[in-house]
Structure formats: C-alpha cells, structure tokens
Design a protein around this motif. Structure first.
Motif, short mmCIF file in Angstrom:
data_model
loop_
_atom_site.label_atom_id
_atom_site.label_comp_id
_atom_site.label_asym_id
_atom_site.label_seq_id
_atom_site.Cartn_x
_atom_site.Cartn_y
_atom_site.Cartn_z
N ILE A 278 -9.44 63.33 19.87
CA ILE A 278 -10.12 62.32 20.47
C ILE A 278 -11.35 61.81 19.43
O ILE A 278 -11.98 60.78 19.35
N ALA A 279 -12.01 63.04 18.85
CA ALA A 279 -13.20 63.02 18.19
C ALA A 279 -12.98 62.17 16.99
O ALA A 279 -13.60 61.09 16.57
N LYS A 280 -11.94 62.29 16.13
CA LYS A 280 -11.28 61.51 15.06
C LYS A 280 -11.02 60.10 15.58
O LYS A 280 -11.43 59.20 14.71
N ALA A 281 -10.42 59.96 16.66
CA ALA A 281 -10.03 58.60 16.92
C ALA A 281 -11.23 57.95 17.28
O ALA A 281 -11.29 56.60 16.86
N LYS A 282 -12.19 58.42 17.85
CA LYS A 282 -13.57 57.81 18.03
C LYS A 282 -14.17 57.27 16.83
O LYS A 282 -14.70 56.04 16.60
N GLU A 283 -14.09 58.21 15.82
CA GLU A 283 -14.90 57.94 14.32
C GLU A 283 -14.00 56.80 13.75
O GLU A 283 -14.76 56.02 13.03
N GLY B 7 -12.64 54.56 15.27
CA GLY B 7 -12.53 53.35 16.20
C GLY B 7 -11.24 52.88 17.12
O GLY B 7 -11.07 52.01 17.37
N LYS B 8 -10.65 54.03 17.13
CA LYS B 8 -9.22 53.76 17.54
C LYS B 8 -9.04 54.33 19.14
O LYS B 8 -8.10 54.12 19.89
N TYR B 9 -10.00 54.98 19.62
CA TYR B 9 -10.18 55.62 20.89
C TYR B 9 -10.34 54.83 21.99
O TYR B 9 -11.57 54.16 22.03
N LYS B 10 -9.72 54.43 23.04
CA LYS B 10 -10.00 53.37 24.01
C LYS B 10 -10.36 54.17 25.62
O LYS B 10 -10.95 53.71 26.09
N GLY B 11 -9.97 55.70 25.26
CA GLY B 11 -10.01 56.35 26.43
C GLY B 11 -9.02 56.19 27.59
O GLY B 11 -8.03 55.57 27.22
#
Length: 199
Positions: free
Chosen positions: A143-148, A150-154
């Motif tokens: 999740i942390a990597k996806a947020k970095e 910009g791919k994490y939508k929750g």
C-alpha cells in the motif's frame, strides 16, 4: 467410541462438533464441510460466513463453545479456520479444557486430548500468527509503495458508508437509479438506505 485422527487413536465418549469458516481468499466452506462430514459422519457441522482474524463477530463459534460439554470435541479442518492469533487459540483451548472437552485439527492430525497434541498445537499457533503478521507487513508495504506511485485509491466506499450522501442526493431530487450510478452502488442498496431513513 474409538476415533483415528491420523497419527493415533483416541477414545471419545461425547459428541463431535465440526466448525467450518470461510477465509479471505476462499469464500466457500463446501470443501471443508465435505472433508469433515466424511471423516466424522456422526458430527454436527456448523459453518461461519466471517473472515475476520479474531473471535469477534463469530456467533456460530460462540454457540458451539456454549453447547460443548464434558467428553465432547470440537473439530476444524485447519488451524487457521479456528484462530489466526495465539491469544484466541489459547483462549479457545483453555475454554475447552475447562469443560473437559478437546480440540482436533483434522489436517494436522492434532488432538488436544493428548499432551503431545497440546504442545504441537501451541507450536503451530506461533507459526500461524507469525505468518499472519508477515502478510500484514507485506500488505502495508504494498500500500505504501502504491501511494508513492500514486496508484493507491483505498478501499471502495460501501453503500452503508455513503448513506448520508444517498439521502442528501435524494433530498435534492435525484432518483434512485441516478444515485446508484453516481455513487457506484446497487440500486437495491439505495432503496434500503432510503427506507431506513423513513422507518
């Protein structure tokens, strides 16, 4: 009645209760129930449609623990179908011991009616909890990597979480179908929320 658990034969004088529960990846208990019913044809088989990692929100498990009495046994297919952490596992085993009942893990051939079975179960519980913690760490890292990147939508909001928005849109004159489409939820969910608001 003599029962073969795979590695040893133990004497059981009470009833056998089998417990099946879905997992995060497998939302069907059919395989578990088939295996348990075949191995223990005399047993009462109860299933739970909850994939939580703790005892919370498992009413059928609590019911079984209430029904079980001296000489009875609780059978599960695999350890993680019963408990995903050492606290819950230890508590359940302790409750069964106080009742004079035992726990059988079918897949691992463990029976807490024996000293070796208790020791082995505790050891497995430690490894099961360790594996769960590792999985959580990997998930958090992903999740942390996806947020970095910009791919994490929750997590997608559920209909219940959007109840206030549904009522607000309806108050502004929007129809149920339009609300469902705008919020990405089912029309039945919209109707249910609106009915609850007028109940």
């Amino acid at each position: 009645m003599a029962t073969n658990t795979g590695t040893q034969t133990t004497e059981t004088t009470g009833k056998t209760y089998c417990y099946a529960r879905v997992s995060t990846t497998d939302q069907d208990t059919r395989v578990q129930k088939d295996i348990l019913s075949t191995a223990y044809p005399e047993a009462v088989v109860m299933e739970e449609k909850a994939s939580a990692t703790s005892r919370d929100n498992r009413p059928n498990l609590e019911l079984l623990l209430t029904l079980i009495s001296e000489g009875d046994r609780l059978v599960v297919w695999k350890l993680d179908r019963l408990a995903r952490n050492m606290r819950d596992l230890t508590q359940i085993v302790h409750e069964l011991e106080l009742k004079g009942a035992s726990l059988v893990i079918h897949d691992q051939h463990i029976d807490t009616g024996t000293a070796s079975g208790i020791a082995f179960l505790q050891m497995l519980g430690v490894f099961a909890e360790f594996e769960t913690n590792l999985r959580k760490e990997r998930q958090a890292a992903g999740i942390a990597k996806a947020k970095e990147e910009g791919k994490y939508k929750g997590r997608k909001p559920t209909a219940k979480m959007q109840a206030d928005t549904v009522r607000e849109l309806k108050a502004n004159g929007m129809g149920a179908s339009a609300i469902a489409k705008k919020l990405g939820i089912g029309r039945a969910s919209v109707y249910r929320i609106l009915e609850e608001a007028t109940a």
